[in-house]
Design a protein around this motif. Structure first.
Motif: not given
Lengths: 69, 255, 374
Positions: A27-28, A30-34, A43, A60-62
């Motif tokens: 996973l990147n 920069d593009t997920v929420a934790v 972040r 979580i991510r989009f």
């Protein structure tokens, strides 16, 4: 040690940072929420944050979706 | 030009990113739609099979991401999802959806208003999905919603503008943009909404599930533009045109 | 369009309207601003009959076959302003009188006995002598006697309006007189009324305070009535956008002969007034439209059913004049001298129902509304 990530028990060899964990899962960061134990993590803290025994993570991510029609 | 929360959009079509047969088709269809804002959903990552990352598939500089709170059944859940969306890097934009009834997916007016109040205070640009209720639109506007998103008909029914009369009132009263969402199954529905004076429409399923999403996206873009042009040009009226030769109609008393 | 609009721009647009545009506007379901301008333009002067027909149909559908009735209660003719057209102007040598609260109550009792349930408290601007304390005290004494007590006095602050609303005042009327800034300045050489913008913001303050109804208007005869009509309608639309919980009314006072001998700068005929009223109805289907006893009986009888929703009746514009008809010092000369009973009888004769109340102020709760006070 063991953590629970997205509802699944996950074994870790040692205490690693959240960022390392995410990269290890492909996973990147920069593009997920934790969420860690129910608290959304900023972040900037991903690198410095150590995962510990029993922590509960939500990653979580989009995804595609969105409109109601 | 469409302006929402101070940002100018040259396209009045907003599209969703869900339900496409492939990521490549999604990207192509969105490109063809000319949309500058796309809605996205938030989900848990499947750690065993992370798959494609939407954030890397679409150029963040080309599109405004409008994350939704789909799945939220009350204000608290919606607020949590909104905060996660912001943490995931989507910025402040938010399509607020609170849909407790899984059959109709009708938005809950009470919880939506509550969540709007909380999220506006937290700095979100809130675009609430709502039933076509003019009074609710007023309350949401007063709570600080950046736009309102009334439904044309039930989600997924493709029935068009069944709420037409309420939409007319909402459009006439609104001081924020009105984006018609849900139930628009055909480009003609989108054109009708735009002819009525809606500021924009949001389309997902009708494009994503069509036989040719790219062409359908183009069709919707053309319909939205045609409808808006007609609205701005001023539609002709049906019915008898009054003429000066009418009888005096009881006005003889005038001096 | 910007608000308030520039009269020069409006006049240029009004002059450019074609008959075809008028016809198109008349056929439209709802009139937009361009349509409003078309119907107020000279090109629409010959279209009065179809405008009257539309206006009558909309009014009947929205208000039924009714006519609301009220009477003004003049509390004082003291005024610190010098409005060149007004009988109360501080420059005029008239007998000045301010009713005591008890005298005002006595006048109100006379109106109540005559059958009125809705009264309008009117006063010149003399806040030192007739301020919020006076109005509050009077409203508290009148609220149980009348279904509606509205007022047309000096402009107040939102907090003051809220106080008076709690005391039982249901509605506020305040007229801009003219929306033409230059003419306004020339007609209001002295007194607090000089401040055009403060006056312009007054209806919004009253609405923000939670008043059930707010009335606006222009004094017809001061400026070009067509441009005035557009500005008035734009003010109404502006208020509607911000105060959706408020009812609005528009009044159409035509300049009447008054003490001071001011002649109208831009005379308005009955036909002009009718055109303005019809256009306002077509522009806003829900707005209350008022015609006072400034107008003659013949005109008011004729206009019944064509758009107006509220008439005053049996009015005296001199403070104390109901109890003592010999008193002088009136604001303007009345044109319809019939009593409430006579006006009611005329209304019934025309197949309409004279309505004396449609609300009880005792129901009202103190809830301020509107997030955007101007």
């Amino acid at each position: 040690m063991e953590i629970i990530c997205n509802g699944v028990k996950t074994a870790l060899d040692a205490e690693i940072s959240l960022a390392t964990f995410l990269r290890g899962k492909g996973l990147n960061p920069d593009t997920v929420a934790v969420e860690c134990d129910g608290v959304i993590q900023a972040r900037e803290t991903y690198e410095g944050m150590r995962l510990r025994e029993g922590m509960v993570l939500e990653v979580i991510r989009f995804v595609g979706g969105g409109a109601s029609c | 030009m469409l302006t929402i929360a101070g940002r100018i959009f040259s396209s009045r079509l907003i599209v969703g990113t869900g339900k496409f047969p492939s990521s490549a088709l999604m990207r192509a269809a969105i490109e063809a739609s000319g949309a500058e804002m796309v809605t996205v959903a938030l989900r848990r990552v499947d750690l065993n099979d992370p798959g494609d990352d939407l954030m890397t598939m679409l150029d963040r500089h080309q599109y405004v991401f409008l994350p939704n709170t789909s799945g939220a059944r009350n204000a608290d859940e919606a607020v949590r999802l909104a905060r996660l969306a912001r943490a995931a890097g989507a910025g402040e934009w938010l399509k607020l959806e609170v849909t407790p009834d899984p059959r109709t997916l009708l938005p809950d007016p009470v919880e939506t208003l509550k969540a709007t109040e909380v999220l506006v205070k937290e700095g979100f640009i809130v675009l609430p999905y709502m039933n076509a209720d003019p009074i609710l639109a007023q309350h949401l506007q007063e709570a600080g919603a950046a736009a309102v998103m009334p439904l044309g008909s039930l989600i997924g029914t493709n029935q068009g503008l069944l709420t037409r009369f309420q939409l007319e009132i909402i459009i006439a009263q609104a001081r924020v943009p009105v984006v018609v969402d849900a139930g628009l199954g055909a480009p003609s529905h989108a054109a009708q909404a735009m002819e009525m004076g809606a500021d924009a429409v949001l389309i997902n399923t009708a494009i994503a599930v069509s036989g040719d999403p790219v062409r359908m996206a183009q069709a919707f873009a053309a319909a939205v533009k045609a409808g808006r042009d007609a609205f701005e040009a001023g539609l002709g009226v049906s019915g008898p045109v009054a003429a000066a030769s009418s009888p005096q109609a009881g006005l003889d008393f005038l001096r | 369009m910007d608000f308030p609009p520039l009269f020069n721009d409006l006049q240029a647009r009004l002059a450019a309207v074609t008959v075809r545009e008028v016809e198109r506007s008349l056929a439209a379901e709802r009139l937009d601003v361009a349509g409003l301008i078309a119907l107020l333009s000279p090109a629409a002067d010959d279209m009065l009959p179809p405008m009257a027909k539309r206006s009558a149909a909309i009014t009947r559908q929205r208000f039924g076959s009714t006519m609301q009735l009220y009477a003004p209660l003049y509390l004082s003719n003291l005024c610190q302003n010098r409005c060149l057209y007004c009988g109360f102007s501080a420059d005029n040598r008239i007998e000045r009188r301010i009713l005591t609260i008890e005298e005002a109550e006595a006048e109100a009792a006379i109106l109540h006995d005559r059958g009125f349930s809705h009264i309008l408290l009117v006063a010149g601007e003399a806040p030192g002598r007739l301020g919020v304390d006076y109005l509050e005290e009077l409203a508290l004494r009148l609220r149980d006697k009348f279904a509606a007590v509205s007022m047309e006095v000096q402009p107040l602050s939102t907090l003051e309006y809220a106080r008076l609303f709690r005391a039982g005042i249901t509605a506020v009327a305040v007229y801009q007189e003219t929306y033409d800034r230059e003419i306004y300045a020339s007609l209001h050489p002295a007194g607090p009324k000089r401040d055009f913008d403060f006056r312009l913001g007054t209806p919004a303050r009253a609405a923000a305070a939670g008043m059930r109804e707010v009335g606006i208007g222009a004094l017809l005869g001061l400026a070009d009535w067509r441009a005035e009509g557009v500005a008035l309608a734009l003010h109404l639309a502006w208020l509607r956008q911000r105060f959706w919980q408020t009812s609005f009314t528009v009044s159409f006072p035509r300049l009447r002969p008054a003490e001071g001998g001011f002649a109208p700068l831009a005379p308005v005929t009955e036909r002009d007034l009718a055109q303005l009223l019809f256009a306002m109805r077509l522009f806003d289907h829900d707005v209350g439209l008022l015609l006072s006893t400034r107008e003659e009986a013949r005109f008011r009888d004729g206009m019944l059913g064509f758009g107006p929703t509220r008439y005053s009746a049996g009015s005296c514009t001199a403070p104390g004049g109901y109890g003592n008809p010999a008193l002088s010092g009136e604001q303007f000369a009345v044109g319809d001298h019939r009593s409430l009973a006579e006006v009611s009888a005329m209304i019934r004769q025309h197949g309409f129902d004279p309505v004396r109340k449609d609300w009880d102020s005792s129901f009202q709760q103190a809830v301020a509304q509107g997030s955007q006070a101007a």
